[in-house]
Design an enzyme around this catalytic site. Structure first.
Site, PDB file in Angstrom:
ATOM      1  N   ALA A 134       0.831  -1.203   0.000  1.00  0.00           N
ATOM      2  CA  ALA A 134       0.000   0.000   0.000  1.00  0.00           C
ATOM      3  C   ALA A 134       0.868   1.258   0.000  1.00  0.00           C
ATOM      4  O   ALA A 134       1.981   1.268   0.526  1.00  0.00           O
ATOM      5  CB  ALA A 134      -0.917  -0.001   1.216  1.00  0.00           C
ATOM      6  N   GLY A 179       0.799  -5.885   0.424  1.00  0.00           N
ATOM      7  CA  GLY A 179      -0.236  -5.988  -0.600  1.00  0.00           C
ATOM      8  C   GLY A 179       0.299  -6.428  -1.940  1.00  0.00           C
ATOM      9  O   GLY A 179      -0.440  -6.983  -2.759  1.00  0.00           O
ATOM     10  N   GLU A 182       0.230 -10.090  -1.695  1.00  0.00           N
ATOM     11  CA  GLU A 182      -1.172 -10.505  -1.694  1.00  0.00           C
ATOM     12  C   GLU A 182      -1.750 -10.458  -3.104  1.00  0.00           C
ATOM     13  O   GLU A 182      -2.561 -11.303  -3.494  1.00  0.00           O
ATOM     14  CB  GLU A 182      -1.966  -9.626  -0.737  1.00  0.00           C
ATOM     15  CG  GLU A 182      -1.604  -9.877   0.732  1.00  0.00           C
ATOM     16  CD  GLU A 182      -2.338  -8.968   1.680  1.00  0.00           C
ATOM     17  OE1 GLU A 182      -2.734  -7.855   1.258  1.00  0.00           O
ATOM     18  OE2 GLU A 182      -2.530  -9.357   2.844  1.00  0.00           O
ATOM     19  N   GLU A 202      17.384  -9.396  -6.967  1.00  0.00           N
ATOM     20  CA  GLU A 202      17.044 -10.577  -6.188  1.00  0.00           C
ATOM     21  C   GLU A 202      15.600 -10.433  -5.716  1.00  0.00           C
ATOM     22  O   GLU A 202      15.254  -9.457  -5.050  1.00  0.00           O
ATOM     23  CB  GLU A 202      17.963 -10.715  -4.972  1.00  0.00           C
ATOM     24  CG  GLU A 202      17.638 -11.885  -4.062  1.00  0.00           C
ATOM     25  CD  GLU A 202      18.114 -13.208  -4.639  1.00  0.00           C
ATOM     26  OE1 GLU A 202      17.561 -14.240  -4.265  1.00  0.00           O
ATOM     27  OE2 GLU A 202      19.048 -13.196  -5.455  1.00  0.00           O
TER      28      GLU A 202
END
Length: 332
Positions: A134, A179, A182, A202
């Site tokens: 976020a 997020g 997610e 990486e």
């Protein structure tokens, strides 16, 4: 069993509604003109429908325009049917803000009803970062009453992504935090890049739940390990993520920094020859079946299979098998 099969008629009705929605005519897109180019090139462009699609070239300036924060590319030629959604907020490390969530929701809403779309790839257009989660700078300026609605919007948008009727692949060429991870978890398949070479990106993954992570992560890697990662906010690299089942494929990062995207594109091409209707109902059967007991799951599978029986795709598949030739699917 009687209870599960007794609801089969209702289940079939719901599945027919979903398939009918998926078969609706695709909405039009307004876009600037573009020229044809390879989907992997630095100035790649795509075409589709009556209007030209937006150009796919990367732009890493710190002043990205709002309309460029999400780039939607409809690939062409041998990649026709593959759509790439590229996060492009370089100045904010692709952090999810109100505008980006709005654009993602709009794009996903268009894709779910477009019969020509066969696979969707989510990637970053910014080197070294997939998504930092976020946008905390924007959130800090929000009134306390706005925060709840923002989180709800983020969760709803990610759910919309998860419910796309076609296969989705997250190409993680860089860090995915909170997020951002997610968002990747909402995809069917996750590909990450890893490298032991100095100077190359990486991939690093860490989850701080807020948009579904406490539910999707345990379903992906198991309850105990999910709790461990969430409680510790531990960062894992691509190799470890593969070992615990968080991602499906890990590839060696290349000098261009897009190895995960290239692998995702190769996977998407494997899906293109398959029957589009069968792919959609297979995803629906798997997603819904994993949330119920086995008996109910088998009833869901039966209802989904019933949807393919009268389709032109199934008839073409049977003819192709009989005639020992590749099928020529057109969708329903």
């Amino acid at each position: 069993m009687a209870a599960a099969l007794g609801g089969l008629g209702l289940l079939r009705g719901r599945l027919r509604l979903r398939l009918a929605a998926a078969a609706a005519s695709p909405p039009s897109f307004s876009s600037s003109s573009s020229s044809s180019a390879s989907c992997l090139g630095p100035r790649a462009a795509v075409r589709g429908g009556a209007a030209a699609r937006p150009a796919a070239g990367r732009s890493y300036g710190s002043e990205a325009k709002e309309e460029e924060e999400l780039r939607v590319r409809y690939l062409d030629d041998e990649h026709k049917g593959i759509v790439v959604l590229g996060l492009n907020r370089s100045h904010a490390k692709n952090a999810l803000n109100k505008n980006l969530l709005k654009m993602m929701s709009k794009a996903v809403d268009a894709l779910k009803s477009d019969k020509k779309v066969r696979t969707v790839i989510f990637r970053s257009e910014v080197p070294g970062i997939f998504c930092a989660g976020a946008d905390l700078k924007e959130r800090a300026k929000m009134h306390s009453s706005e925060v709840g609605s923002f989180v709800s919007k983020a969760r709803a948008t990610i759910n919309e992504m998860a419910n796309l009727p076609v296969p989705t692949i997250a190409a993680i060429d860089g860090t995915a935090l909170g997020g951002g991870l997610e968002l990747a978890l909402a995809c069917d398949i996750r590909v990450a890049a890893s490298s032991a070479k100095m100077g190359l990106v990486e991939t690093k993954l860490a989850i701080i739940p807020g948009a579904g992570g406490t539910q999707r992560l345990p379903r992906t890697i198991g309850v105990s390990l999910a709790k461990e990662l969430i409680f510790s906010a531990r960062i894992v690299d691509g190799e470890e993520a593969k070992s615990i089942g968080l991602i499906s494929h890990v590839v060696e990062q290349n000098e261009a920094g897009d190895a995960a995207y290239r692998r995702a594109l190769a996977l998407a091409r494997e899906f293109l020859p398959q029957g589009p209707v069968a792919m959609r109902v297979a995803k629906l059967a798997i997603n819904q079946g994993m949330e119920v007991d086995l008996v109910t799951g088998l009833a869901i599978e039966e209802a989904c299979y019933a949807q393919t029986i009268p389709t032109k795709d199934r008839i073409e598949g049977l003819l192709a098998f009989k005639e020992k030739r590749p099928p020529r699917y057109k969708g329903e």
